[in-house]
Scaffold this motif. Structure first.
Motif, short mmCIF file in Angstrom:
data_model
loop_
_atom_site.label_atom_id
_atom_site.label_comp_id
_atom_site.label_asym_id
_atom_site.label_seq_id
_atom_site.Cartn_x
_atom_site.Cartn_y
_atom_site.Cartn_z
N PRO A 1 0.81 -1.22 0.00
CA PRO A 1 0.00 0.00 0.00
C PRO A 1 0.85 1.27 0.00
N ALA A 2 2.04 1.20 0.58
CA ALA A 2 2.90 2.38 0.61
C ALA A 2 3.40 2.75 -0.79
N GLY A 3 3.43 1.78 -1.71
CA GLY A 3 3.91 2.04 -3.06
C GLY A 3 2.85 2.57 -4.01
N LEU A 4 1.61 2.66 -3.55
CA LEU A 4 0.54 3.12 -4.42
C LEU A 4 0.68 4.60 -4.73
N THR A 5 0.35 4.95 -5.96
CA THR A 5 0.37 6.34 -6.37
C THR A 5 -1.00 6.84 -6.76
N GLY A 6 -1.93 5.92 -7.01
CA GLY A 6 -3.27 6.35 -7.39
C GLY A 6 -4.24 5.19 -7.40
N LEU A 7 -5.51 5.56 -7.42
CA LEU A 7 -6.56 4.57 -7.61
C LEU A 7 -7.75 5.25 -8.24
N SER A 8 -8.49 4.43 -8.98
CA SER A 8 -9.68 4.91 -9.67
C SER A 8 -10.73 3.83 -9.57
N LEU B 1 -14.57 7.79 -9.91
CA LEU B 1 -13.78 8.66 -9.04
C LEU B 1 -12.31 8.27 -9.14
N THR B 2 -11.45 9.27 -9.19
CA THR B 2 -10.02 9.05 -9.30
C THR B 2 -9.32 9.78 -8.16
N PHE B 3 -8.39 9.08 -7.52
CA PHE B 3 -7.66 9.63 -6.39
C PHE B 3 -6.16 9.45 -6.62
N SER B 4 -5.39 10.38 -6.08
CA SER B 4 -3.93 10.27 -6.18
C SER B 4 -3.32 10.82 -4.90
N LEU B 5 -2.02 10.62 -4.78
CA LEU B 5 -1.31 11.14 -3.62
C LEU B 5 -0.75 12.52 -3.96
N ILE C 1 -9.98 0.98 1.32
CA ILE C 1 -10.02 0.37 -0.01
C ILE C 1 -8.64 -0.19 -0.38
N THR C 2 -7.60 0.61 -0.17
CA THR C 2 -6.26 0.14 -0.55
C THR C 2 -5.83 -1.05 0.28
N GLU C 3 -6.13 -1.05 1.56
CA GLU C 3 -5.74 -2.19 2.41
C GLU C 3 -6.43 -3.48 1.98
N LEU C 4 -7.72 -3.39 1.63
CA LEU C 4 -8.45 -4.58 1.19
C LEU C 4 -8.00 -5.05 -0.19
N ALA C 5 -7.63 -4.10 -1.05
CA ALA C 5 -7.31 -4.46 -2.43
C ALA C 5 -5.86 -4.89 -2.63
N VAL C 6 -4.95 -4.39 -1.83
CA VAL C 6 -3.55 -4.74 -2.02
C VAL C 6 -3.29 -6.21 -1.67
N ASN C 7 -3.93 -6.71 -0.63
CA ASN C 7 -3.76 -8.10 -0.24
C ASN C 7 -5.15 -8.73 -0.11
N PRO C 8 -5.81 -8.96 -1.24
CA PRO C 8 -7.19 -9.45 -1.17
C PRO C 8 -7.28 -10.86 -0.62
N GLN C 9 -8.30 -11.10 0.16
CA GLN C 9 -8.56 -12.42 0.72
C GLN C 9 -9.80 -12.97 0.02
N PHE C 10 -9.65 -14.09 -0.64
CA PHE C 10 -10.74 -14.67 -1.40
C PHE C 10 -11.36 -15.83 -0.65
N GLN C 11 -12.67 -15.92 -0.75
CA GLN C 11 -13.39 -17.02 -0.12
C GLN C 11 -13.31 -18.28 -0.97
N THR D 1 -9.16 0.20 -10.07
CA THR D 1 -7.80 0.10 -10.60
C THR D 1 -6.85 0.78 -9.63
N LEU D 2 -5.86 0.00 -9.17
CA LEU D 2 -4.80 0.53 -8.31
C LEU D 2 -3.57 0.76 -9.17
N THR D 3 -2.88 1.86 -8.93
CA THR D 3 -1.67 2.17 -9.67
C THR D 3 -0.51 2.31 -8.70
N SER D 4 0.58 1.66 -9.06
CA SER D 4 1.81 1.74 -8.27
C SER D 4 2.90 2.27 -9.17
N GLY D 5 3.68 3.19 -8.67
CA GLY D 5 4.74 3.79 -9.47
C GLY D 5 5.78 2.79 -9.92
N GLU D 6 6.03 1.75 -9.11
CA GLU D 6 7.09 0.82 -9.41
C GLU D 6 6.62 -0.49 -10.03
#
Length: 184
Positions: free
Chosen positions: A58-65, A73-77, A101-111, A133-138
């Motif tokens: 989550p620390a590497g995220l730069t944006g999400l939409s 909706l689009t968000f950025s740092l 949202i980022t915490e749930l999406a970065v490491n999703p747990q599937f049933q 859509t999650l965006t990471s700079g790296e």
């Protein structure tokens, strides 16, 4: 029947109603704890996570939409590392929802993981109910497409990164966050 008898009956019925409510709550808790782990999950009842994902920190995220069917909706740092709404950077955004949202999406747990699935329209993934859509700079991007709810109504069918050969069932919490209007 005297007034005193009516009062006693009313008190006893109130106590009976409260005890019934407590019993229902306890039975509900015991039911949830006793449910078996979902088929296809590893690591216990918490479900399984996808390994080798494009976005894992989550620390590497730069944006999400996200699009929820009624808005995109689009968000950025910003330069201070705080989440901002890209359409209106001055908007007083409650970043707690974006963080959740980022915490749930970065490491999703599937049933459950579904292989050899039917066509996408069976799960309403040909025209998703919501996308994220999650965006990471790296490490690139990760895309979630949410389909219809499962029969219990608490989970959703999910396609990751456009891969149609493997679908997932995921708890509906992330989907519910995507339904939150920007003004909330």
């Amino acid at each position: 029947m005297t007034w005193k008898e009516k009062q006693t009956i009313t008190i006893l019925l109130s106590i009976l109603g409260a005890l019934s409510a407590i019993l229902l709550v306890v039975l509900g808790i015991r039911y949830r704890e006793s449910r078996p782990a979902a088929v296809g999950s590893s690591g216990g009842a918490g479900g399984s996570a996808v390994s080798g994902s494009a976005v894992t920190d989550p620390a590497g995220l730069t944006g999400l939409s996200y699009s929820n069917g009624s808005a995109t909706l689009t968000f950025s740092l910003d330069d201070k590392g705080a989440w901002i709404w890209s359409d209106d950077p001055g908007f007083p955004l409650n970043s707690a929802t974006i963080t959740a949202i980022t915490e749930l999406a970065v490491n999703p747990q599937f049933q459950q993981t579904l292989s050899n699935t039917e066509s996408l329209d069976t799960y309403q993934l040909d025209n998703p109910k919501a996308t994220l859509t999650l965006t990471s700079g790296e490490s690139g991007t990760r895309t979630f497409a949410f389909g219809k709810a499962t029969t219990d109504g608490n989970s959703r069918y999910l396609m990751l990164d456009g891969v149609e050969s493997t679908l997932y069932i995921m708890d509906g919490t992330l989907y519910q966050y995507l339904q939150t209007p920007i003004y909330n």
